[in-house]
Design an enzyme around this catalytic site. Structure first.
Site, PDB file in Angstrom:
ATOM      1  N   LYS A  78      34.970 -44.532 -40.750  1.00  0.00           N
ATOM      2  CA  LYS A  78      33.850 -43.629 -40.428  1.00  0.00           C
ATOM      3  C   LYS A  78      33.220 -44.136 -39.143  1.00  0.00           C
ATOM      4  CE  LYS A  78      31.850 -40.082 -42.605  1.00  0.00           C
ATOM      5  NZ  LYS A  78      32.510 -39.136 -43.525  1.00  0.00           N
TER       6      LYS A  78
ATOM      7  N   ASP B 244      32.017 -34.471 -39.056  1.00  0.00           N
ATOM      8  CA  ASP B 244      31.078 -34.807 -40.137  1.00  0.00           C
ATOM      9  C   ASP B 244      29.724 -34.242 -39.682  1.00  0.00           C
ATOM     10  OD1 ASP B 244      30.850 -36.491 -42.741  1.00  0.00           O
ATOM     11  OD2 ASP B 244      29.151 -37.183 -41.578  1.00  0.00           O
TER      12      ASP B 244
HETATM   13  P1  NAD Z   1      26.384 -30.084 -41.466  1.00  0.00           P
HETATM   14  O1  NAD Z   1      25.767 -30.842 -40.359  1.00  0.00           O
HETATM   15  O2  NAD Z   1      27.233 -28.903 -41.177  1.00  0.00           O
HETATM   16  O3  NAD Z   1      25.277 -29.601 -42.523  1.00  0.00           O
HETATM   17  C1  NAD Z   1      24.314 -30.453 -43.073  1.00  0.00           C
HETATM   18  C2  NAD Z   1      23.258 -29.592 -43.762  1.00  0.00           C
HETATM   19  O4  NAD Z   1      22.323 -30.440 -44.420  1.00  0.00           O
HETATM   20  C3  NAD Z   1      22.450 -28.718 -42.804  1.00  0.00           C
HETATM   21  O5  NAD Z   1      22.139 -27.497 -43.446  1.00  0.00           O
HETATM   22  C4  NAD Z   1      21.166 -29.532 -42.613  1.00  0.00           C
HETATM   23  O6  NAD Z   1      20.072 -28.720 -42.224  1.00  0.00           O
HETATM   24  C5  NAD Z   1      21.013 -30.088 -44.005  1.00  0.00           C
HETATM   25  N1  NAD Z   1      20.180 -31.292 -44.059  1.00  0.00           N
HETATM   26  C6  NAD Z   1      20.169 -32.340 -43.199  1.00  0.00           C
HETATM   27  N2  NAD Z   1      19.245 -33.232 -43.569  1.00  0.00           N
HETATM   28  C7  NAD Z   1      18.676 -32.743 -44.690  1.00  0.00           C
HETATM   29  C8  NAD Z   1      17.651 -33.186 -45.546  1.00  0.00           C
HETATM   30  N3  NAD Z   1      17.008 -34.325 -45.288  1.00  0.00           N
HETATM   31  N4  NAD Z   1      17.334 -32.422 -46.609  1.00  0.00           N
HETATM   32  C9  NAD Z   1      17.969 -31.268 -46.843  1.00  0.00           C
HETATM   33  N5  NAD Z   1      18.942 -30.777 -46.069  1.00  0.00           N
HETATM   34  C10 NAD Z   1      19.280 -31.509 -45.000  1.00  0.00           C
HETATM   35  O7  NAD Z   1      27.214 -31.194 -42.300  1.00  0.00           O
HETATM   36  P2  NAD Z   1      28.412 -30.954 -43.301  1.00  0.00           P
HETATM   37  O8  NAD Z   1      29.686 -31.118 -42.564  1.00  0.00           O
HETATM   38  O9  NAD Z   1      28.147 -29.736 -44.108  1.00  0.00           O
HETATM   39  O10 NAD Z   1      28.284 -32.246 -44.235  1.00  0.00           O
HETATM   40  C11 NAD Z   1      27.363 -32.295 -45.318  1.00  0.00           C
HETATM   41  C12 NAD Z   1      27.719 -33.475 -46.208  1.00  0.00           C
HETATM   42  O11 NAD Z   1      29.066 -33.320 -46.683  1.00  0.00           O
HETATM   43  C13 NAD Z   1      27.693 -34.852 -45.546  1.00  0.00           C
HETATM   44  O12 NAD Z   1      27.304 -35.810 -46.510  1.00  0.00           O
HETATM   45  C14 NAD Z   1      29.135 -35.091 -45.165  1.00  0.00           C
HETATM   46  O13 NAD Z   1      29.448 -36.463 -45.041  1.00  0.00           O
HETATM   47  C15 NAD Z   1      29.825 -34.473 -46.366  1.00  0.00           C
HETATM   48  N6  NAD Z   1      31.216 -34.072 -46.140  1.00  0.00           N
HETATM   49  C16 NAD Z   1      31.551 -33.216 -45.131  1.00  0.00           C
HETATM   50  C17 NAD Z   1      32.871 -32.835 -44.982  1.00  0.00           C
HETATM   51  C18 NAD Z   1      33.287 -31.821 -43.944  1.00  0.00           C
HETATM   52  O14 NAD Z   1      34.460 -31.420 -43.959  1.00  0.00           O
HETATM   53  N7  NAD Z   1      32.396 -31.353 -43.078  1.00  0.00           N
HETATM   54  C19 NAD Z   1      33.856 -33.347 -45.823  1.00  0.00           C
HETATM   55  C20 NAD Z   1      33.482 -34.209 -46.854  1.00  0.00           C
HETATM   56  C21 NAD Z   1      32.151 -34.564 -46.996  1.00  0.00           C
END
Ligand code: NAD
Length: 418
Positions: free
Chosen positions: A108, A148
């Site tokens: 990461k 991410d």
């Molecule tokens: P993203 O940046 O697209 O979305 C994140 C969302 O969370 C946004 O809506 C943001 O406004 C919201 N957010 C941020 N801080 C917040 C808070 N304090 N309270 C409430 N909402 C909040 O990110 P993503 O790619 O959707 O990733 C989200 C999670 O999923 C992360 O933990 C990431 O590590 C995990 N993840 C992502 C993927 C992927 O393929 N993108 C894969 C596995 C895991």
């Protein structure tokens, strides 16, 4: 970021790992190998902003383990990231790729910048500078970054371009690329699709009817928005969603398609102001709503010792990485809340990243039906292995998943020798 208190993401991922290592009665040296990272890199990233100001950012890459294949894991652009943060998230990737049984290890990294305050040109320069400085430790057979929080297809395209300067055409250096540059069909929605599949399988296993079940989703980004859409498609009632600004609640179910389209039009617009019917809701309130299924899909540590006792959902599906602290996990499991751990629940993303990497190696593009079919096959196998282990051993899903993952990585280390 929430108060991480004494239960930081790293302490929590270590606690989850320790529980599995204790059960497997591993020797101290093997425990040390499985816990610590293989390599950590930090680079300085000076950037002259468009207004002439010089800013210096830090870039990180933590490579946790590569016994089962090249390091694999996302890049996060967020002002509050640090090395410890990435140590925890890199380890989570090792266990996730092992549970999914795909030939990758875990890594990461990212940059401590706020992407929302940088222009597109500034972001491109910063991402390319990061790639140049990480050039020797990444590569299609070494370490393959992906999107991410705070990154997406544009950043992957810039990495692909900067890496090509020294290494030639190597699309497999990153996944989550734009389709035109060798990205896979189905990758953008893969994590959310996988979350919905695992939720459906877990409901079946636990005797919970998904059709009509009420669901609250924290985070309406890539993962949360797609999970909402797929779950609504399976007949669930998505009653609450939120983003960093706050949320929206509607007892009879939100208009998920309208919210999804609003986000597609403007990612920065607060979801509560998208014009869909519903009442405003605070992020903290969302977590303790009286719903059947709670899906944290934003950031780490949102369920902690201070609020896990108030969670009223019967099932928590961890779409984000490490959304529950170790204290929250113990409280939830102690109260018989079913917790589907991140390393299974959100593995759909890295599985389709793997399929993208395979397509890049073959110089082929598969149709989306093949990609989605392989996703379902690989994730389904992982779910069956984890759920049967949980049932047979009488342990919770997280311990079962860590048990399986740690056994696989340990076996690979031993087979390769020292
Ligand atoms: P993203 O940046 O697209 O979305 C994140 C969302 O969370 C946004 O809506 C943001 O406004 C919201 N957010 C941020 N801080 C917040 C808070 N304090 N309270 C409430 N909402 C909040 O990110 P993503 O790619 O959707 O990733 C989200 C999670 O999923 C992360 O933990 C990431 O590590 C995990 N993840 C992502 C993927 C992927 O393929 N993108 C894969 C596995 C895991």
């Amino acid at each position: 970021m929430p108060d991480r208190g004494i239960h930081s993401p790293l302490e929590c991922s270590d606690t989850f790992l320790d529980a599995a290592m204790d059960r497997l009665e591993l020797a101290p040296a093997m425990r040390q190998l499985l816990r610590g990272p293989y390599r950590e890199v930090m680079v300085e990233l000076p950037l002259v902003r468009d207004d002439g100001e010089l800013r210096v950012y830090s870039g990180y890459r933590v490579q946790h383990d590569n016994a089962r294949g090249p390091f694999k894991g996302g890049l996060r652009f967020h002002p509050s990231v640090d090395m410890d943060h990435f140590r925890a998230l890199a380890a989570v990737m090792t266990w996730k790729t092992a549970v999914a049984d795909i030939p990758f290890g875990g890594a990461k990294g990212g940059i401590d910048c706020d992407p929302h305050e940088l222009t597109k040109a500034e972001l491109e320069t910063l991402t390319k500078r990061f790639t140049e400085k990480m050039d020797e430790v990444i590569g299609p057979n070494r370490d393959i970054p992906a999107p991410d929080v705070g990154t997406g297809a544009p950043q992957m395209a810039w990495i692909f371009d900067a890496y090509a300067v020294r290494h030639g055409y190597e699309p497999g250096v990153v996944t989550g690329k734009p389709i035109q540059l060798g990205g896979s069909l189905g990758r953008t929605e893969a994590t959310g699709r996988g979350v919905s599949m695992v939720t459906a399988w877990a409901c079946e296993e636990e005797g919970l009817e998904l059709e009509g079940a009420s669901v609250a989703i924290q985070g309406f980004g890539n993962v949360g928005s797609h999970a909402a859409r797929f779950l609504a498609g399976l007949g669930a009632r998505v009653v609450a969603v939120s983003d960093v600004h706050g949320g929206l609640y509607r007892e009879e179910g939100l208009d998920v398609d309208a919210l999804f389209e609003a986000r597609a039009r403007d990612r920065d617009q607060p979801i509560a102001e998208a014009g869909a019917p519903g009442e405003p809701l605070a992020n903290d309130e969302l977590l303790t709503l009286d719903v059947d299924i709670l899906i944290p899909a934003a950031i780490e540590g949102v369920l902690h010792g201070g609020n896990a006792g108030e969670v009223r959902a019967a099932m928590v599906v961890e779409a984000a990485n490490l959304p529950s602290t170790c204290e929250a996990h113990a409280l939830l499991v102690g109260r018989h809340v079913t917790v589907i751990p991140d390393i299974v629940a959100n593995a759909g993303g890295v599985i389709v990243s793997y399929l993208e990497w395979v397509q890049n190696r073959e110089r082929m593009r598969w149709d989306v039906e093949r990609v989605n079919g392989d996703l379902e096959r690989i994730l389904g196998r992982a779910w069956r292995e984890v759920s049967s282990r949980a049932r047979e051993e009488g342990v919770d899903y997280r311990l079962a998943a860590y048990d399986l993952a740690v056994s696989r990585v340990r076996e690979a280390i031993e087979l390769r020798g020292f």
